[in-house]
Design a protein around this motif. Structure first.
Motif, PDB file in Angstrom:
ATOM      1  N   LEU A  10      20.382  49.788  32.315  1.00  0.00           N
ATOM      2  CA  LEU A  10      20.803  49.811  33.725  1.00  0.00           C
ATOM      3  C   LEU A  10      22.308  50.044  33.819  1.00  0.00           C
ATOM      4  CD1 LEU A  10      18.511  46.950  35.048  1.00  0.00           C
ATOM      5  CD2 LEU A  10      18.542  49.312  35.921  1.00  0.00           C
ATOM      6  N   PHE A  11      23.068  49.390  32.931  1.00  0.00           N
ATOM      7  CA  PHE A  11      24.515  49.638  32.898  1.00  0.00           C
ATOM      8  C   PHE A  11      24.793  51.111  32.621  1.00  0.00           C
ATOM      9  CE2 PHE A  11      24.999  45.043  32.321  1.00  0.00           C
ATOM     10  CZ  PHE A  11      26.096  44.817  33.128  1.00  0.00           C
ATOM     11  N   ARG A  12      24.099  51.633  31.624  1.00  0.00           N
ATOM     12  CA  ARG A  12      24.386  53.004  31.204  1.00  0.00           C
ATOM     13  C   ARG A  12      23.902  54.022  32.236  1.00  0.00           C
ATOM     14  NH1 ARG A  12      22.451  52.354  25.054  1.00  0.00           N
ATOM     15  NH2 ARG A  12      23.156  54.476  24.819  1.00  0.00           N
ATOM     16  N   MET A  46      30.585  45.306  37.709  1.00  0.00           N
ATOM     17  CA  MET A  46      29.343  44.602  38.039  1.00  0.00           C
ATOM     18  C   MET A  46      29.691  43.207  38.518  1.00  0.00           C
ATOM     19  SD  MET A  46      28.620  41.915  35.919  1.00  0.00           S
ATOM     20  CE  MET A  46      27.321  41.611  34.739  1.00  0.00           C
ATOM     21  N   LEU A  47      28.722  42.585  39.194  1.00  0.00           N
ATOM     22  CA  LEU A  47      28.933  41.230  39.704  1.00  0.00           C
ATOM     23  C   LEU A  47      27.808  40.355  39.171  1.00  0.00           C
ATOM     24  CD1 LEU A  47      30.661  39.533  41.670  1.00  0.00           C
ATOM     25  CD2 LEU A  47      29.293  40.458  43.551  1.00  0.00           C
ATOM     26  N   HIS A  48      28.166  39.205  38.593  1.00  0.00           N
ATOM     27  CA  HIS A  48      27.125  38.260  38.214  1.00  0.00           C
ATOM     28  C   HIS A  48      27.495  36.875  38.736  1.00  0.00           C
ATOM     29  CE1 HIS A  48      28.663  36.478  34.158  1.00  0.00           C
ATOM     30  NE2 HIS A  48      29.658  36.704  34.961  1.00  0.00           N
ATOM     31  N   VAL A 104      27.475  40.244  28.234  1.00  0.00           N
ATOM     32  CA  VAL A 104      27.545  40.947  26.949  1.00  0.00           C
ATOM     33  C   VAL A 104      27.379  42.455  27.172  1.00  0.00           C
ATOM     34  CG1 VAL A 104      26.338  41.305  24.739  1.00  0.00           C
ATOM     35  CG2 VAL A 104      26.714  38.979  25.601  1.00  0.00           C
ATOM     36  N   SER A 105      26.373  42.823  27.962  1.00  0.00           N
ATOM     37  CA  SER A 105      26.113  44.245  28.197  1.00  0.00           C
ATOM     38  C   SER A 105      27.253  44.896  28.977  1.00  0.00           C
ATOM     39  CB  SER A 105      24.815  44.426  28.993  1.00  0.00           C
ATOM     40  OG  SER A 105      23.770  44.775  28.146  1.00  0.00           O
ATOM     41  N   ALA A 106      27.848  44.150  29.926  1.00  0.00           N
ATOM     42  CA  ALA A 106      28.985  44.696  30.676  1.00  0.00           C
ATOM     43  C   ALA A 106      30.137  44.983  29.709  1.00  0.00           C
ATOM     44  CB  ALA A 106      29.423  43.722  31.764  1.00  0.00           C
ATOM     45  N   ASN A 107      30.427  44.013  28.849  1.00  0.00           N
ATOM     46  CA  ASN A 107      31.524  44.197  27.899  1.00  0.00           C
ATOM     47  C   ASN A 107      31.255  45.359  26.951  1.00  0.00           C
ATOM     48  OD1 ASN A 107      33.132  42.164  28.911  1.00  0.00           O
ATOM     49  ND2 ASN A 107      32.163  40.585  27.650  1.00  0.00           N
ATOM     50  N   LEU A 108      30.033  45.415  26.466  1.00  0.00           N
ATOM     51  CA  LEU A 108      29.660  46.465  25.519  1.00  0.00           C
ATOM     52  C   LEU A 108      29.826  47.849  26.135  1.00  0.00           C
ATOM     53  CD1 LEU A 108      28.436  46.732  22.698  1.00  0.00           C
ATOM     54  CD2 LEU A 108      26.173  46.628  23.745  1.00  0.00           C
ATOM     55  N   ASN A 109      29.568  47.935  27.445  1.00  0.00           N
ATOM     56  CA  ASN A 109      29.624  49.233  28.111  1.00  0.00           C
ATOM     57  C   ASN A 109      30.954  49.469  28.823  1.00  0.00           C
ATOM     58  OD1 ASN A 109      26.886  50.552  27.774  1.00  0.00           O
ATOM     59  ND2 ASN A 109      26.288  48.506  28.412  1.00  0.00           N
ATOM     60  N   ASP A 110      31.929  48.601  28.545  1.00  0.00           N
ATOM     61  CA  ASP A 110      33.258  48.747  29.139  1.00  0.00           C
ATOM     62  C   ASP A 110      33.190  48.782  30.672  1.00  0.00           C
ATOM     63  OD1 ASP A 110      35.978  49.035  29.328  1.00  0.00           O
ATOM     64  OD2 ASP A 110      36.015  51.169  28.822  1.00  0.00           O
ATOM     65  N   THR A 122      31.547  48.318  42.611  1.00  0.00           N
ATOM     66  CA  THR A 122      30.469  47.416  42.169  1.00  0.00           C
ATOM     67  C   THR A 122      29.127  48.143  42.202  1.00  0.00           C
ATOM     68  OG1 THR A 122      31.693  45.613  43.237  1.00  0.00           O
ATOM     69  CG2 THR A 122      29.468  45.119  42.448  1.00  0.00           C
ATOM     70  N   LYS A 123      28.567  48.391  41.034  1.00  0.00           N
ATOM     71  CA  LYS A 123      27.318  49.156  40.979  1.00  0.00           C
ATOM     72  C   LYS A 123      26.098  48.259  40.761  1.00  0.00           C
ATOM     73  CE  LYS A 123      29.191  53.145  41.503  1.00  0.00           C
ATOM     74  NZ  LYS A 123      29.356  54.203  40.531  1.00  0.00           N
ATOM     75  N   LEU A 124      26.308  47.099  40.128  1.00  0.00           N
ATOM     76  CA  LEU A 124      25.181  46.220  39.798  1.00  0.00           C
ATOM     77  C   LEU A 124      25.486  44.791  40.211  1.00  0.00           C
ATOM     78  CD1 LEU A 124      24.468  47.304  36.085  1.00  0.00           C
ATOM     79  CD2 LEU A 124      23.038  47.837  38.071  1.00  0.00           C
ATOM     80  N   LEU A 125      24.474  44.117  40.763  1.00  0.00           N
ATOM     81  CA  LEU A 125      24.581  42.685  41.059  1.00  0.00           C
ATOM     82  C   LEU A 125      23.380  41.997  40.407  1.00  0.00           C
ATOM     83  CD1 LEU A 125      25.326  40.043  42.519  1.00  0.00           C
ATOM     84  CD2 LEU A 125      24.518  41.052  44.643  1.00  0.00           C
ATOM     85  N   PHE A 126      23.653  41.068  39.509  1.00  0.00           N
ATOM     86  CA  PHE A 126      22.576  40.387  38.782  1.00  0.00           C
ATOM     87  C   PHE A 126      22.255  39.036  39.426  1.00  0.00           C
ATOM     88  CE2 PHE A 126      23.933  43.435  35.664  1.00  0.00           C
ATOM     89  CZ  PHE A 126      22.763  43.759  34.999  1.00  0.00           C
TER      90      PHE A 126
END
Ligand code: PMP
Length: 348
Positions: free
Chosen positions: A87-89, A99-101, A111-117, A144-148
């Motif tokens: 979803l990040f990619r 993104m917002l969590h 973790v996924s946010a960090n991995l995908n910069d 902001t593209k994603l809200l978890f």
């Protein structure tokens, strides 16, 4: 207004789905010399020398029946962790988007946010672990593209109020990822019924919890057919291996046992909820709609290490903001839970 094409990464918009010769081929054939497999056979037996179905057609069609959605609304991942990463990619341009969590929550979003910069923005849940909706709306940026949202939330165990989720769905132009990994243990049903109402909703579920298949690695995302088609475009072609497809399909032919297991786990959870508050070291037991319980204790590190010495592993969450002094305990079997309660009662 939510417009999917506006939030998909430009390079993803341009991509074509990977397709194998076998996908494109419409006739019947007996000789397959297209994928550089070992045609002599497999040391693992069966037909494991062959690549698995990249579209997981049989499995998706059975899942669609069980979940009451269309197969085109289902994405299957190597665990829902893979869906989170994809979803990040799919929507976040590295170094640009955010993104917002809503912590304390499941750690993989970060973790996924960090991995995908991808820049990580956070709004802390309230003291009863609900969403401060106004604050969340005020924290949304153009990037902001994603809200978890995780409901029931890990590690707190509670369901998120549906009104809050609905308000956010109505007022956010990015994707809302609603993680229902633990929904089978709650008495609230799934948001999959409302997929057609919300074009910006992605629901995550998993076969790792209630279904007892954590070792097979099979996670699900449900969303509009358009969103799912983008996820399918960017996934590794053979992300669900043949053993998983076969074993999961077998298990899904016999779903009778599922309700009994869930019922037993919920019953054990309620017994723990009754017993834990009576123990001297336990200061607070948070309500749970999941298969785990968050407890606040007088000395989290001390109790955690004491339990380890007794051969009992729980999760120490005491360093997480909002969970200070807390341990997260999975609901086990009757015997395991009794062992746990006995050990906690002996802790000084
Ligand atoms: N979401 C939540 C809230 C979880 O707690 C977990 C697993 N701990 C997952 C997703 C990942 O599950 P899976 O095994 O499907 O990758």
């Amino acid at each position: 207004m939510f417009n999917l094409k506006e939030i998909i990464r430009p390079n993803v918009l341009k991509m074509k789905a990977y397709s194998s010769a076998r996908d494109e081929f419409k006739g019947t054939a007996e000789v397959f010399l297209d994928a550089n497999e070992n045609n002599l056979g497999s040391l693992a037996g069966e037909n494991y020398n062959r690549y698995p179905d990249p579209q997981q057609k049989a499995l998706k069609s059975r899942i669609a029946e069980i979940k009451g959605v269309r197969p085109e609304q289902i994405f299957l991942g190597n665990g829902s962790d893979e869906a989170i990463d994809l979803l990040f990619r799919m929507v976040c341009t590295p170094g640009q988007d955010s993104m917002l969590h809503l912590p304390p929550t499941y750690g993989m979003y970060e973790v996924s946010a960090n991995l995908n910069d991808v820049q990580l923005d956070a709004v802390q849940l309230t003291s009863d672990f609900q969403i401060p909706v106004k604050e969340v709306l005020a924290s949304i940026k153009p990037t902001t593209k994603l809200l978890f949202i995780c409901s029931p939330n890990n590690p707190t165990g509670n369901l998120i109020e549906p009104e809050s989720i609905e308000t956010l769905l109505d007022n956010f132009d990015g994707l809302i990822v609603l993680d229902e990994a633990y929904a089978d243990f709650a008495n609230a049903g799934s948001w999959t019924k409302r997929l057609d109402e919300f074009p910006n909703l992605v629901i995550l579920q998993t076969f790792s919890k209630a279904w007892g298949m954590a070792g097979l690695r099979l996670g699900l995302a449900f969303a509009s057919e358009e969103i799912i088609s983008f996820l399918n475009k960017i996934k590794p072609p053979y992300n669900i291996n043949e053993a998983t497809q076969k074993l999961a399909l077998q298990a899904l032919q016999h779903t009778e046992g599922l309700c009994d297991m869930v019922e037993e786990i919920v019953q054990e959870r309620e017994l723990l909820m009754l017993a834990l508050p009576g123990l001297a070291t336990v200061e607070k037991v948070y309500p749970s709609d999941a298969n785990f319980i968050l407890i606040k204790v007088k000395d989290a590190d001390g109790l955690y290490n004491y339990l380890l010495d007794k051969g009992i592993v729980v999760r120490n969450r005491s360093t997480i903001k909002g969970c200070e002094g807390c341990l997260r305990i999975s609901v086990g079997t009757l015997e395991e839970n009794q062992q746990l309660l006995q050990a906690i009662s002996e802790f000084r």
